[in-house]
Design a protein around this motif. Structure first.
Motif, PDB file in Angstrom:
ATOM      1  N   GLY A  12      -2.977   0.266  10.255  1.00 49.33           N
ATOM      2  CA  GLY A  12      -2.476   1.115  11.255  1.00 49.33           C
ATOM      3  C   GLY A  12      -2.632   2.479  10.389  1.00 49.33           C
ATOM      4  N   LEU A  13      -2.793   2.392   9.487  1.00 43.26           N
ATOM      5  CA  LEU A  13      -3.104   4.156   9.224  1.00 43.26           C
ATOM      6  C   LEU A  13      -4.144   4.984   8.844  1.00 43.26           C
ATOM      7  CD1 LEU A  13      -0.964   7.157   7.289  1.00 43.26           C
ATOM      8  CD2 LEU A  13      -1.773   4.887   5.279  1.00 43.26           C
ATOM      9  N   ILE A  14      -4.811   3.443   8.780  1.00 44.44           N
ATOM     10  CA  ILE A  14      -6.477   3.935   8.358  1.00 44.44           C
ATOM     11  C   ILE A  14      -7.084   4.322  10.059  1.00 44.44           C
ATOM     12  CG2 ILE A  14      -6.404   3.984   5.936  1.00 44.44           C
ATOM     13  CD1 ILE A  14      -8.081   0.922   6.919  1.00 44.44           C
ATOM     14  N   GLN A  15      -6.392   3.213  10.872  1.00 45.24           N
ATOM     15  CA  GLN A  15      -7.374   3.222  12.255  1.00 45.24           C
ATOM     16  C   GLN A  15      -7.900   4.678  12.677  1.00 45.24           C
ATOM     17  OE1 GLN A  15      -5.431   0.797  14.944  1.00 45.24           O
ATOM     18  NE2 GLN A  15      -7.511   0.291  16.177  1.00 45.24           N
ATOM     19  N   LEU A  69       3.889  -0.011   2.288  1.00 48.27           N
ATOM     20  CA  LEU A  69       3.323  -0.356   3.358  1.00 48.27           C
ATOM     21  C   LEU A  69       2.539  -1.898   3.441  1.00 48.27           C
ATOM     22  CD1 LEU A  69       1.580   2.787   4.378  1.00 48.27           C
ATOM     23  CD2 LEU A  69       3.620   2.487   4.991  1.00 48.27           C
ATOM     24  N   SER A  95       0.846   5.412   1.246  1.00 45.96           N
ATOM     25  CA  SER A  95       0.471   5.897   2.515  1.00 45.96           C
ATOM     26  C   SER A  95      -1.116   6.490   1.853  1.00 45.96           C
ATOM     27  CB  SER A  95       0.969   7.313   2.661  1.00 45.96           C
ATOM     28  OG  SER A  95       1.750   7.995   1.625  1.00 45.96           O
ATOM     29  N   CYS A  96      -1.027   7.383   0.262  1.00 49.10           N
ATOM     30  CA  CYS A  96      -2.326   8.276  -0.011  1.00 49.10           C
ATOM     31  C   CYS A  96      -3.616   7.543  -0.406  1.00 49.10           C
ATOM     32  CB  CYS A  96      -1.205   8.631  -1.524  1.00 49.10           C
ATOM     33  SG  CYS A  96      -0.660  10.637  -0.635  1.00 49.10           S
ATOM     34  N   HIS A  97      -3.189   6.228  -0.045  1.00 50.39           N
ATOM     35  CA  HIS A  97      -4.367   4.781  -0.169  1.00 50.39           C
ATOM     36  C   HIS A  97      -4.798   4.661  -1.561  1.00 50.39           C
ATOM     37  CE1 HIS A  97      -5.676   6.034   2.965  1.00 50.39           C
ATOM     38  NE2 HIS A  97      -6.058   7.394   3.522  1.00 50.39           N
ATOM     39  N   TYR A 134       0.860  -1.432  -0.208  1.00 48.09           N
ATOM     40  CA  TYR A 134       0.045   0.082   0.316  1.00 48.09           C
ATOM     41  C   TYR A 134       0.806   0.763   0.143  1.00 48.09           C
ATOM     42  CZ  TYR A 134      -3.462  -3.459   1.269  1.00 48.09           C
ATOM     43  OH  TYR A 134      -4.567  -4.709   1.167  1.00 48.09           O
ATOM     44  N   GLU A 153       0.936  -2.322   8.150  1.00 46.67           N
ATOM     45  CA  GLU A 153       0.522  -0.690   8.630  1.00 46.67           C
ATOM     46  C   GLU A 153       0.063   0.425   8.358  1.00 46.67           C
ATOM     47  OE1 GLU A 153       6.028  -0.801   8.145  1.00 46.67           O
ATOM     48  OE2 GLU A 153       4.446  -1.049   6.134  1.00 46.67           O
ATOM     49  N   TYR A 154      -0.509  -0.337   7.188  1.00 45.77           N
ATOM     50  CA  TYR A 154      -1.855   0.152   6.599  1.00 45.77           C
ATOM     51  C   TYR A 154      -2.818   0.624   7.465  1.00 45.77           C
ATOM     52  CZ  TYR A 154      -5.512   1.842   3.129  1.00 45.77           C
ATOM     53  OH  TYR A 154      -6.305   2.756   2.252  1.00 45.77           O
TER      54      TYR A 154
END
Length: 131
Positions: free
Chosen positions: A118-121, A111, A12-14, A10, A115-116
């Protein structure tokens, strides 16, 4: 419900990335859209894109727009002009780009599923918007 899969990497910008040999299949995650999408922008097939270059804007079925980035350095070799997002399998027919990977080490910098996730949680769903 956001679905994250461990067979993908992933950005970080989805954006999601599925690596097949020396190619990256790229799409957007269901975090930013859960329906039909359209990529707006032009692509130069002869240009070497750097990881992080914005190549356009993705517009959702509801009219939301957000930037779309190339997650790995490479040449774009294909575009899906008719992506569909199947809510049961958002990481299948909803791909947007095929990129010939020029720097394979960049894939490892993307990611992981954990990790991803965790980013969106705890982040509001569909929060990304283009200016």
């Amino acid at each position: 419900m956001n679905k994250v899969t461990d067979t993908l990497r992933y950005y970080s910008c989805h954006e999601w990335v599925r690596v097949l040999a020396n190619y990256a299949i790229v799409g957007v995650t269901d975090f930013v859209t859960d329906g039909a999408i359209t990529l707006i922008g032009s692509v130069n097939y002869e240009r070497l894109y750097a990881a992080g270059d914005q190549i356009g804007v993705v517009e959702t079925h509801s009219g939301e727009k957000f930037p779309f980035y190339v997650p790995v350095t490479g040449y774009i070799t294909g575009i899906n002009n008719h992506p569909t997002k199947d809510t049961r399998n958002p990481y299948g027919k909803g791909w947007l780009l095929i990129v010939k990977i020029e720097i394979p080490a960049e894939v490892e910098k993307l990611l992981t599923e954990k990790e991803y996730a965790g980013l969106i949680q705890g982040v509001p769903y569909h929060y990304v918007k283009a200016s």
